[in-house]
Design an enzyme around this catalytic site. Sequence first.
Site, PDB file in Angstrom:
ATOM      1  N   ARG A 195      -2.020  -6.128  -8.512  1.00 49.14           N
ATOM      2  CA  ARG A 195      -0.988  -7.109  -8.170  1.00 49.14           C
ATOM      3  C   ARG A 195      -1.020  -8.244  -9.200  1.00 49.14           C
ATOM      4  NH1 ARG A 195      -3.267  -8.043  -2.514  1.00 49.14           N
ATOM      5  NH2 ARG A 195      -5.085  -7.720  -3.821  1.00 49.14           N
TER       6      ARG A 195
ATOM      7  N   SER B 176      -3.172  -7.784   3.139  1.00 48.53           N
ATOM      8  CA  SER B 176      -3.288  -7.581   4.590  1.00 48.53           C
ATOM      9  C   SER B 176      -3.634  -8.886   5.299  1.00 48.53           C
ATOM     10  CB  SER B 176      -4.345  -6.520   4.884  1.00 48.53           C
ATOM     11  OG  SER B 176      -3.971  -5.308   4.286  1.00 48.53           O
TER      12      SER B 176
ATOM     13  N   LYS C 275     -16.009  -6.795   5.327  1.00 44.37           N
ATOM     14  CA  LYS C 275     -15.033  -7.566   6.097  1.00 44.37           C
ATOM     15  C   LYS C 275     -15.056  -7.112   7.553  1.00 44.37           C
ATOM     16  CE  LYS C 275     -11.853  -7.573   2.165  1.00 44.37           C
ATOM     17  NZ  LYS C 275     -10.574  -7.079   1.658  1.00 44.37           N
TER      18      LYS C 275
ATOM     19  N   HIS D 238       0.844  -1.202   0.000  1.00 41.06           N
ATOM     20  CA  HIS D 238       0.000   0.000   0.000  1.00 41.06           C
ATOM     21  C   HIS D 238       0.883   1.258   0.000  1.00 41.06           C
ATOM     22  CE1 HIS D 238      -3.005  -2.667   2.375  1.00 41.06           C
ATOM     23  NE2 HIS D 238      -3.538  -2.487   1.178  1.00 41.06           N
TER      24      HIS D 238
HETATM   25  N1  COA Z   1      -0.349  -3.985  -1.800  1.00 43.26           N
HETATM   26  C1  COA Z   1      -0.680  -4.958  -0.946  1.00 43.26           C
HETATM   27  N2  COA Z   1      -1.940  -5.350  -0.748  1.00 43.26           N
HETATM   28  C2  COA Z   1      -2.909  -4.749  -1.448  1.00 43.26           C
HETATM   29  C3  COA Z   1      -2.644  -3.731  -2.359  1.00 43.26           C
HETATM   30  C4  COA Z   1      -1.290  -3.355  -2.526  1.00 43.26           C
HETATM   31  N3  COA Z   1      -0.934  -2.399  -3.371  1.00 43.26           N
HETATM   32  N4  COA Z   1      -3.795  -3.326  -2.901  1.00 43.26           N
HETATM   33  C5  COA Z   1      -4.766  -4.057  -2.357  1.00 43.26           C
HETATM   34  N5  COA Z   1      -4.222  -4.924  -1.480  1.00 43.26           N
HETATM   35  C6  COA Z   1      -4.941  -5.945  -0.718  1.00 43.26           C
HETATM   36  C7  COA Z   1      -5.491  -5.465   0.581  1.00 43.26           C
HETATM   37  O1  COA Z   1      -4.513  -5.580   1.592  1.00 43.26           O
HETATM   38  C8  COA Z   1      -6.651  -6.400   0.780  1.00 43.26           C
HETATM   39  O2  COA Z   1      -6.160  -7.605   1.315  1.00 43.26           O
HETATM   40  P1  COA Z   1      -7.073  -8.560   2.205  1.00 43.26           P
HETATM   41  O3  COA Z   1      -8.283  -8.924   1.399  1.00 43.26           O
HETATM   42  O4  COA Z   1      -6.165  -9.681   2.444  1.00 43.26           O
HETATM   43  O5  COA Z   1      -7.409  -7.777   3.439  1.00 43.26           O
HETATM   44  C9  COA Z   1      -7.123  -6.698  -0.623  1.00 43.26           C
HETATM   45  O6  COA Z   1      -6.065  -6.332  -1.466  1.00 43.26           O
HETATM   46  C10 COA Z   1      -8.356  -5.948  -1.023  1.00 43.26           C
HETATM   47  O7  COA Z   1      -8.191  -4.599  -0.715  1.00 43.26           O
HETATM   48  P2  COA Z   1      -9.252  -3.796   0.176  1.00 43.26           P
HETATM   49  O8  COA Z   1      -8.623  -2.507   0.449  1.00 43.26           O
HETATM   50  O9  COA Z   1      -9.702  -4.586   1.345  1.00 43.26           O
HETATM   51  O10 COA Z   1     -10.527  -3.710  -0.670  1.00 43.26           O
HETATM   52  P3  COA Z   1     -10.919  -3.523  -2.173  1.00 43.26           P
HETATM   53  O11 COA Z   1      -9.761  -3.338  -3.058  1.00 43.26           O
HETATM   54  O12 COA Z   1     -11.772  -4.671  -2.407  1.00 43.26           O
HETATM   55  O13 COA Z   1     -11.771  -2.168  -2.222  1.00 43.26           O
HETATM   56  C11 COA Z   1     -12.701  -0.081  -1.560  1.00 43.26           C
HETATM   57  C12 COA Z   1     -11.809  -1.264  -1.176  1.00 43.26           C
HETATM   58  C13 COA Z   1     -12.734   0.856  -0.394  1.00 43.26           C
HETATM   59  C14 COA Z   1     -12.079   0.625  -2.754  1.00 43.26           C
HETATM   60  C15 COA Z   1     -14.099  -0.577  -1.995  1.00 43.26           C
HETATM   61  O14 COA Z   1     -14.544  -1.553  -1.075  1.00 43.26           O
HETATM   62  C16 COA Z   1     -15.104   0.557  -2.029  1.00 43.26           C
HETATM   63  O15 COA Z   1     -15.055   1.399  -2.885  1.00 43.26           O
HETATM   64  N6  COA Z   1     -16.014   0.585  -1.043  1.00 43.26           N
HETATM   65  C17 COA Z   1     -16.997   1.653  -0.864  1.00 43.26           C
HETATM   66  C18 COA Z   1     -18.383   1.221  -1.244  1.00 43.26           C
HETATM   67  C19 COA Z   1     -18.555   1.373  -2.727  1.00 43.26           C
HETATM   68  O16 COA Z   1     -18.386   2.426  -3.305  1.00 43.26           O
HETATM   69  N7  COA Z   1     -18.925   0.252  -3.366  1.00 43.26           N
HETATM   70  C20 COA Z   1     -19.058   0.181  -4.784  1.00 43.26           C
HETATM   71  C21 COA Z   1     -17.708  -0.088  -5.364  1.00 43.26           C
HETATM   72  S1  COA Z   1     -17.800  -0.214  -7.087  1.00 43.26           S
END
Ligand code: COA
Length: 164
Positions: A91, A129, A42, A18
Amino acid sequence: MKKTVICPGSFDPVTLGHLDIIKRSANMFDHVIVGVLVNSSKTPCFSIDERIGFLKEVTQDIPNVEVVSFDGLLAQYCKERNVDAIVKGLRAVSDFEYEFQMAITNKKLNPQLETIFLMANSESMYLSSSMVREVASMGGDISNFVPKCIHDRIVNRISNLRNH
Ligand code: COA
């Protein structure tokens, strides 16, 4: 015109992967908002205050980074804050389909909003994570995965959870 981007996520906890994406975004754009989602599907291991505290600490030397929490739709939050683009790390290939779906949905909800993908660096390609939490909970070494200054607190916190 000044460009503002957001790096959104659950950051449970923030990893070196991140941080790499945040730093590279800060080099490219004027203002980087790191947005921590409050209500994810989650169940988080670290509280929202802990996750924000870690992120503020590891980004304290980057002047154009702001750490916030947000709730509800990301596309809506971006509208309110005049965000130009979402920046996400890509990734493995397995990320692509889900990320593509989110990018299209966000564009439908907020047509002004772009999504930019940065390729994760080779060290972060398989980092997540939950992997960090699992390795730490089994007593493994996570020093290559998380920023040094928060390493001990993550380890202590996870081993406390294991012992209770
Ligand atoms: N390096 C290491 N790990 C990474 C990474 C990076 N560059 N980028 C993502 N990850 C990992 C995270 O650690 C996480 O791991 P885990 O599942 O083991 O905990 C996983 O990738 C997913 O990332 P996360 O941040 O949990 O969620 P997401 O990528 O699924 O999306 C939001 C998060 C906030 C962007 C998304 O849930 C959101 O927009 N939510 C708001 C509600 C909304 O608008 N919904 C409609 C969306 S279209």
